[in-house]
Design an enzyme around this catalytic site. Structure first.
Site, PDB file in Angstrom:
ATOM      1  N   ARG A  92       1.181  -1.228  -0.076  1.00 41.15           N
ATOM      2  CA  ARG A  92       0.113  -0.022   0.080  1.00 41.15           C
ATOM      3  C   ARG A  92       0.668   1.233   0.052  1.00 41.15           C
ATOM      4  NH1 ARG A  92      -2.709   2.485   4.263  1.00 41.15           N
ATOM      5  NH2 ARG A  92      -4.845   3.580   3.741  1.00 41.15           N
TER       6      ARG A  92
ATOM      7  N   HIS B 181     -10.457  -2.091  10.150  1.00 37.02           N
ATOM      8  CA  HIS B 181     -10.466  -0.435  10.259  1.00 37.02           C
ATOM      9  C   HIS B 181     -11.156  -0.369  11.806  1.00 37.02           C
ATOM     10  CE1 HIS B 181     -11.551   0.138   5.752  1.00 37.02           C
ATOM     11  NE2 HIS B 181     -10.116  -0.195   5.830  1.00 37.02           N
TER      12      HIS B 181
END
Ligand code: CFM
Ligand code: HCA
Length: 528
Positions: free
Chosen positions: A85, A182
């Site tokens: 990422r 998350h």
């Protein structure tokens, strides 16, 4: 032509029944319908989704540059989530841990006899070599299955070494996508990091930026603009972010939220716990940036700040005016499909519209219903946050819970005076006949491309090359294909330049998809 039905009709009954709830062809009537989201993908279908560990370790915690994020598990997860990422960070105090891959590298014997011993040893080594102030341990699937108590090891580490150590039980199999990860990350940051610092801000207008992960340097471009206007940024969650600055997040006046999907929890929890208001912003796309900067200035209600905001907007737009016009002339009238994780599929429609590109298909990998349908929130009433008499009220709509500092009576009264604010929601902003697909799979990608023939397809590494081999220009909107930034005023031009180059390259004339020349297996069997 009902494109949605043509694609759905290719499915068998069972899959049809499931997938029809996830696909909407937009018109006045369907805009009001619910869409299925945040549910389990059908086993066997090629989904682009990731796992809980990816959401916790890869997305939220990974970018924290002064934290030693240690993956407890076999090496694959740690290695694959290392540097894939594209969050960027500049060293802090000469260190930048995101350049390293830390893992306990569990072996078969650890899985059989338990991995806690190896975890303790890894922490000891990490402290000896790197001397971090904070370690975050993230579990992968087998750790949950064998039951290693990473939380006990974290507590032990804090006692023994006097540093901060947190454990995240974010085993990949939890939940249906990255989204659960998350949540796990944010809950612990809220509990153990935010509010533990006491550095006083130095300026008048102080903010945190939430949901900005500095992909391709986006966060730096946003920071540049905000600093020009005169804001002090206490911390960024979590792009180029740090444990040290995050501790002081509660000192800010306002939270601005860029990606809502991955971080709404913190915005709402900080509102409840510290009374810090939050507003949604979007620094992708010129109109959206202007609106966001104006909303921020309006929130503070300061005349000078408003004037400075307008001056900066005017100057930034003047700087890019010529290039904007040029790229508009190259891109206007084109069509796009966008399929990314949880917020960019909506945000990038604004930026494409700036250059005259229409989005004909959009979808999210792991968004929840409110990201598609929008939701109602109670407008912020600032004084209420400090009042002692006011009770905490939770308003529930569908599966979402909303918090507000209002008594029931106040809320009822308020509702008659001020309509609840409609917040977010991609579907209502899209044109008739465009298609919205939740958890788009590879089969549907190919089918929709054949029917809609978009000029460009924005998505990720898992389908990029399938699309390019079919002769469709495809650009990664997760990693920006190693370019960027695309946020902010300068980012808009970078984006338009890259898309123009991608679209106009002569390579497209040289691509012949295999099925154009050769008969497919099916055709051979039928045709002999
Ligand atoms: Fe938010 Fe993101 Fe996104 Fe996301 Fe992601 Fe990402 Fe994304 Mo990839 S936090 S939801 S979990 S904007 S990593 S920076 S690009 S899928 S659309
Ligand atoms: C993730 C990270 C990812 C993957 C990108 C992609 C990212 O979801 O685990 O599939 O191309 O942005 O790096 O979304």
């Amino acid at each position: 032509m009902n494109v949605r039905n043509i694609v759905l009709d290719k499915y068998g009954a069972k899959v049809y029944k499931n997938r029809k709830e996830h696909i909407i062809e937009i018109n006045e009537e369907t805009k009001q319908q619910p869409i299925a989201a945040n549910t389990r993908s059908i086993p066997g279908i090629m989904t682009n989704r990731g796992c809980c560990y990816a959401g916790c370790k890869g997305v939220v915690l990974g970018p924290l540059k002064d934290v030693l994020v240690l993956t407890h598990g076999p090496i694959g997860c740690g290695f694959y989530s290392w540097g894939t990422r594209r969050n960027k960070a500049k060293p802090q105090d000469g260190r930048n841990f995101i350049e390293y891959c830390f893992s306990t590298d569990l072996q078969e014997s650890d899985i059989v006899f338990g991995g806690e011993k190896k975890l303790r040893q890894a922490i000891k080594e990490a402290i000896e070599i790197f001397n971090p102030k904070c370690i975050m341990i993230c579990s992968t699937c087998p750790v949950g299955l064998i039951g290693d108590d990473i939380h006990a090891v974290a507590a032990e580490t804090e006692r023994e070494y006097g540093i901060s150590c947190m454990a995240f039980s974010c085993e990949g199999y939890k939940g249906v996508s990255q989204s659960g990860g998350h949540h796990i990350a944010n809950n612990t940051l809220m509990k153990k990091v935010i509010g533990t610092g006491d550095a006083e801000p130095t300026k008048k207008f102080t903010i945190n930026i939430l949901g900005e992960y500095n992909i391709g340097g986006d966060g730096w471009e946003v920071e540049r603009i905000l600093k020009r206007i005169g804001y002090e940024i206490i911390t960024i969650f979590t792009g180029n972010g740090s444990y040290e600055t995050m501790k002081n997040a509660h000192m800010a006046n306002l939270n601005i939220v860029q990606c809502h999907r991955s971080i709404n929890y913190i915005a709402e929890m900080m509102k409840t716990k510290y009374g810090v208001d939050w507003i949604k912003v979007n620094f992708i796309g010129l109109d959206a940036i202007k609106q966001s900067l104006r909303d921020m200035a309006t929130y503070f209600g300061d005349k000078e700040l408003m004037e400075r905001t307008e001056a900066v907007i005017a100057d930034e737009l003047a700087n890019i005016a010529e290039e904007k016009e040029y790229y508009y002339s190259k891109l206007k009238g084109k069509t796009a499909a966008i399929y990314v994780g949880g917020s960019r599929s909506h945000h990038y429609q604004n930026l494409l519209a700036d250059f005259g590109v229409k989005t004909v298909l959009a979808g999210y990998e792991f968004a929840h219903r409110d990201d598609y349908e929008g939701r109602e929130v109670i407008p912020t009433i600032k004084e209420d946050a400090d009042s002692k008499n006011i009770e905490h009220l939770e308003v529930t709509k569908d599966e979402q819970k909303y918090h507000a500092y209002l008594t029931e009576e106040q809320y009822e009264e308020l509702k008659t005076k001020i309509p609840l604010e409609q917040y977010g929601g991609m579907i209502k902003t899209m044109d008739d006949n465009s298609i919205v697909v939740d958890d788009l799979n590879h089969f549907e990608t190919e089918e929709f491309v054949k029917l809609l023939k978009p000029d460009m397809f924005f998505s990720g590494i898992k389908d990029k090359y399938v699309l390019q081999k079919a002769g469709v220009y495809s650009k990664q909107l997760h990693s920006y294909d190693y370019s960027g930034p695309y946020a902010g005023f300068n980012g808009a031009i970078n984006f338009a330049r890259d898309v123009t180059m991608g679209l106009y390259t002569p390579a497209w004339g040289l691509v012949t998809p295999p099925w154009k020349n050769k008969s497919t297996l099916k055709a051979k069997l039928v045709g002999g």
